[in-house]
Design a protein around this motif. Structure first.
Motif, short mmCIF file in Angstrom:
data_model
loop_
_atom_site.label_atom_id
_atom_site.label_comp_id
_atom_site.label_asym_id
_atom_site.label_seq_id
_atom_site.Cartn_x
_atom_site.Cartn_y
_atom_site.Cartn_z
N SER A 140 2.55 -3.02 7.34
CA SER A 140 3.51 -2.80 8.51
C SER A 140 3.58 -4.26 9.40
O SER A 140 4.16 -4.37 10.34
CB SER A 140 2.79 -1.67 9.53
OG SER A 140 2.75 -0.45 8.90
N SER A 141 2.53 -5.16 9.02
CA SER A 141 2.75 -6.38 9.76
C SER A 141 3.53 -7.35 9.03
O SER A 141 3.32 -7.81 7.98
CB SER A 141 1.18 -6.97 9.90
OG SER A 141 1.34 -8.23 10.51
N VAL A 142 4.77 -7.20 9.56
CA VAL A 142 5.79 -8.14 8.91
C VAL A 142 5.34 -9.37 8.68
O VAL A 142 5.56 -10.02 7.52
CB VAL A 142 7.16 -7.94 9.39
CG1 VAL A 142 8.29 -8.77 9.05
CG2 VAL A 142 7.73 -6.26 9.41
N SER A 143 4.86 -10.00 9.75
CA SER A 143 4.53 -11.56 9.51
C SER A 143 3.57 -11.76 8.68
O SER A 143 3.67 -12.78 7.87
CB SER A 143 4.14 -12.00 10.98
OG SER A 143 3.12 -11.13 11.40
N THR A 144 2.63 -10.66 8.51
CA THR A 144 1.47 -11.22 7.56
C THR A 144 2.04 -10.85 6.26
O THR A 144 1.72 -11.60 5.10
CB THR A 144 0.35 -10.18 7.74
OG1 THR A 144 -0.28 -10.43 8.95
CG2 THR A 144 -0.92 -10.27 6.68
N MET A 145 2.73 -9.81 5.69
CA MET A 145 3.42 -9.72 4.58
C MET A 145 4.28 -10.94 4.05
O MET A 145 4.04 -10.88 3.04
CB MET A 145 4.17 -8.37 4.51
CG MET A 145 3.33 -7.04 4.54
SD MET A 145 2.02 -6.60 3.54
CE MET A 145 2.97 -6.18 1.98
N GLU A 146 5.01 -11.16 4.92
CA GLU A 146 5.84 -12.21 4.71
C GLU A 146 4.96 -13.73 4.42
O GLU A 146 5.69 -14.57 3.81
CB GLU A 146 6.78 -12.57 5.95
CG GLU A 146 7.86 -11.56 5.92
CD GLU A 146 8.89 -11.78 7.16
OE1 GLU A 146 10.20 -11.17 6.69
OE2 GLU A 146 8.72 -12.56 7.91
N SER A 147 4.12 -13.72 5.25
CA SER A 147 3.40 -14.92 5.11
C SER A 147 2.22 -15.05 3.93
O SER A 147 2.17 -15.97 2.97
CB SER A 147 2.63 -15.63 6.26
OG SER A 147 1.62 -14.65 6.54
N GLU A 148 1.27 -13.96 3.89
CA GLU A 148 0.43 -13.83 3.06
C GLU A 148 0.70 -13.35 1.46
O GLU A 148 0.15 -13.49 0.63
CB GLU A 148 -0.80 -12.93 3.47
CG GLU A 148 -1.30 -13.52 4.82
CD GLU A 148 -2.02 -14.77 4.65
OE1 GLU A 148 -2.33 -15.29 3.22
OE2 GLU A 148 -2.05 -15.40 5.66
N VAL A 149 1.77 -12.74 1.45
CA VAL A 149 2.40 -12.06 -0.01
C VAL A 149 3.60 -13.00 -0.36
O VAL A 149 3.67 -13.27 -1.47
CB VAL A 149 2.64 -10.58 0.26
CG1 VAL A 149 2.98 -9.93 -1.20
CG2 VAL A 149 1.28 -9.88 0.71
N LEU A 150 4.73 -12.97 0.53
CA LEU A 150 6.02 -13.41 0.06
C LEU A 150 6.05 -15.05 0.47
O LEU A 150 6.94 -15.66 -0.28
CB LEU A 150 6.97 -12.69 0.87
CG LEU A 150 6.81 -11.21 0.59
CD1 LEU A 150 8.19 -10.36 1.49
CD2 LEU A 150 7.35 -10.87 -1.00
N GLY A 151 5.34 -15.51 1.08
CA GLY A 151 5.51 -16.89 1.82
C GLY A 151 5.12 -17.91 0.73
O GLY A 151 4.49 -17.70 -0.47
N HIS A 152 6.01 -19.23 0.67
CA HIS A 152 5.61 -20.10 -0.39
C HIS A 152 4.09 -20.59 -0.38
O HIS A 152 3.77 -21.02 -1.61
CB HIS A 152 6.55 -21.37 0.16
CG HIS A 152 7.87 -21.20 0.08
ND1 HIS A 152 8.72 -21.44 -1.12
CD2 HIS A 152 8.98 -20.78 0.86
CE1 HIS A 152 10.01 -21.38 -1.11
NE2 HIS A 152 10.10 -20.89 0.23
N GLU A 153 3.36 -20.53 0.65
CA GLU A 153 2.04 -21.00 0.54
C GLU A 153 1.05 -19.92 -0.02
O GLU A 153 -0.11 -20.28 -0.18
CB GLU A 153 1.44 -21.16 2.13
CG GLU A 153 2.37 -22.66 2.76
CD GLU A 153 2.56 -23.80 1.70
OE1 GLU A 153 1.35 -24.19 1.12
OE2 GLU A 153 3.60 -24.36 1.71
N SER A 154 1.62 -18.58 -0.29
CA SER A 154 0.81 -17.51 -0.55
C SER A 154 0.32 -17.62 -2.15
O SER A 154 1.39 -18.11 -2.92
CB SER A 154 1.59 -16.33 -0.39
OG SER A 154 0.74 -15.19 -1.22
N PRO A 155 -0.75 -17.50 -2.73
CA PRO A 155 -1.11 -17.43 -4.28
C PRO A 155 -0.37 -16.61 -4.83
O PRO A 155 -0.10 -16.56 -6.00
CB PRO A 155 -2.57 -17.02 -3.98
CG PRO A 155 -3.15 -17.57 -2.66
CD PRO A 155 -2.11 -17.30 -1.77
N LEU A 156 0.12 -15.68 -4.09
CA LEU A 156 0.97 -14.66 -5.06
C LEU A 156 2.66 -15.05 -4.82
O LEU A 156 3.18 -14.08 -5.55
CB LEU A 156 0.70 -13.27 -4.20
CG LEU A 156 -0.42 -12.43 -4.21
CD1 LEU A 156 -0.55 -11.19 -3.42
CD2 LEU A 156 -0.66 -12.09 -5.84
#
Length: 463
Positions: A140-156
């Motif tokens: 539900s934390s859109v900012s966390t999902m976009e940065s930690e999962v979808l973001g360019h810097e995320s390992p995923l």
């Protein structure tokens, strides 16, 4: 709670699960939009492990996760010392069975251990790959999902096979829940918005006024404190954010107006506005004809109809509501509610035009949106640059039928909309809650379309 709609998401998830190979699916969206219900509906008839993360110690989270994996595969719970070992254990078990693995509220895990995305990267690359299983990360934390999962810097980054940004229901989708007639449905949607949980709390066999009094204007019910709860789960100090949302809901829509209403200087205010946009609580609008979407002619609006209603009527009147809610409703809310609904009506009319365009009942336009310049405003302006065609539409939520004066005013406003060549084609539309004066339909030419409520409903009709 009854599960409604989301058929496109369910079909896409089913197609991915039935296809060969593994999947990493990311599902995110604001709280209360129905993400968990979507996951439950999808997992219902498929082998699955559903793990709901919580705000508790990392070790306990890991133990619960491992226990659920072991229980699903009817295995003895192993001794696990880290998340890397937990995911390795899951990977070994997935070699034996096609399974949906859901980690709901994934940001809670990341908050306790920011290395978890790296552990999941290894799991996806080395163990999930080569199976037919599906891993779903939901939050539900859109900012966390976009940065930690979808973001360019995320390992995923780059490993997801699908993502779903789950949004509140549109008016058309919400009609599956709202069983009122079209007029009361618009009024009700202006109160609840499209958030599924809010929609399902109303009793549509009762009048809207009774629902507002019993489901919102009572300190003991969920919706009375819901916006404050939402902000406190996302922000450490929500007071200033609440004052900004209240100011915007009450009609202070430009940064200067918000600053004046709240006393917050423009520098800090900019950061607060960005945060509220990131949380999808505020939206920024520019005139639809603006060539630069960073236009300084921007306005802000509360992004959710229920939040707009709450910050307009509940937050400023809490003392009165707790002492005499019926007096607040009769004296403050009921007289002003048509003004509140009028803004929602514009959005519903624009949505109806898009529905008509998709079906071919309305000429195509590449953009539909509000337009303003100085003292001139048009509720809906449509742009069709390939055909040099312009649509100008007004939406009136009034108790009186629309008359000839509005036709003349809209024709005059067209001269102020600077867009396209001098010989552009201009089409006009009027939407009216109370219909039109006798004879108006015969007096306008073929470039005009008049929509009463029944015509509006017809635009939403499926082909």
């Amino acid at each position: 709670m009854t599960f409604y709609n989301r058929t496109e998401e369910l079909d896409a998830l089913a197609d991915a699960f039935d296809a060969s190979g593994s999947d990493l699916v990311v599902i995110y969206g604001r709280r209360r939009v129905g993400k968990t219900e979507l996951l439950k509906a999808f997992c219902n008839d498929r082998p699955h492990i559903y793990f709901l993360a919580a705000q508790e110690a990392e070790r306990r989270q890991r133990e619960k996760f491992t226990e659920q994996v072991a229980t699903h595969f009817e295995d003895r719970v192993p001794r696990i010392n880290g998340w890397d070992e937990a995911f390795t254990y899951l990977g070994e078990k997935l070699q034996t069975e096609q399974t949906v693995v859901v980690i709901d509220e994934f940001p809670y895990l990341v908050a306790e251990n920011d290395s978890i995305p790296s552990y999941l990267q290894a799991f996806v690359d080395e163990q999930l790959d080569g199976t037919d299983s599906m891993l779903i990360l939901c939050g539900s934390s859109v900012s966390t999902m976009e940065s930690e999962v979808l973001g360019h810097e995320s390992p995923l980054y780059g490993r997801r096979t699908a993502q779903f940004d789950v949004r509140p229901f549109s008016f058309e989708q919400a009609r599956e829940v709202i069983t009122y007639g079209i007029g009361d449905a618009v009024r009700s949607y202006a109160v609840t918005g499209g958030t599924p949980m809010y929609l399902t709390l109303f009793d549509y066999d009762a009048p809207l006024a009774a629902n507002i009094r019993s489901r919102i204007l009572s300190p003991s019910v969920v919706l009375y404190n819901e916006p404050e709860f939402l902000l406190r789960t996302e922000l450490r100090t929500p007071a200033r954010y609440m004052s900004i949302l209240e100011a915007v809901a009450l009609g202070h829509t430009t940064p200067n107006e918000v600053s004046g209403a709240t006393g917050i200087d423009s520098g800090p205010l900019s950061k607060y506005l960005q945060t509220l946009r990131r949380l999808r609580l505020l939206e920024r609008e520019v005139p639809v004809t603006a060539s630069n979407k960073k236009s300084k002619r921007s306005r802000y609006r509360v992004a959710d109809e229920f939040l707009r209603f709450w910050f307009r009527y509940v937050e400023p009147n809490r003392s009165g509501i707790e002492e005499a809610p019926d007096v607040v409703y009769r004296g403050t809310i009921a007289p002003d509610l048509p003004t509140h609904v009028a803004t929602t009506f514009e959005d519903v009319c624009r949505e109806a035009l898009w529905a008509g365009i998709r079906r071919g009942d309305v000429d195509p336009y590449s953009e539909l949106g509000r337009w303003w310049y100085g003292e001139h405003e048009v509720d809906i302006v449509g742009l069709a640059p390939n055909d040099d065609r312009l649509l100008l539409a007004e939406c009136k939520w009034t108790s009186d039928p629309v008359g000839r004066s509005l036709v003349e005013r809209l024709r005059t406003k067209a001269d102020h909309v600077r867009w396209g060549p001098g010989d552009r084609t201009e089409h006009f539309a009027l939407f009216s809650k109370s219909g039109f004066v006798d004879g108006l339909a015969d007096e306008v030419d073929d470039n005009w379309s008049l929509y009463g409520l029944s015509d509006l409903e017809a635009l939403f009709a499926t082909a």
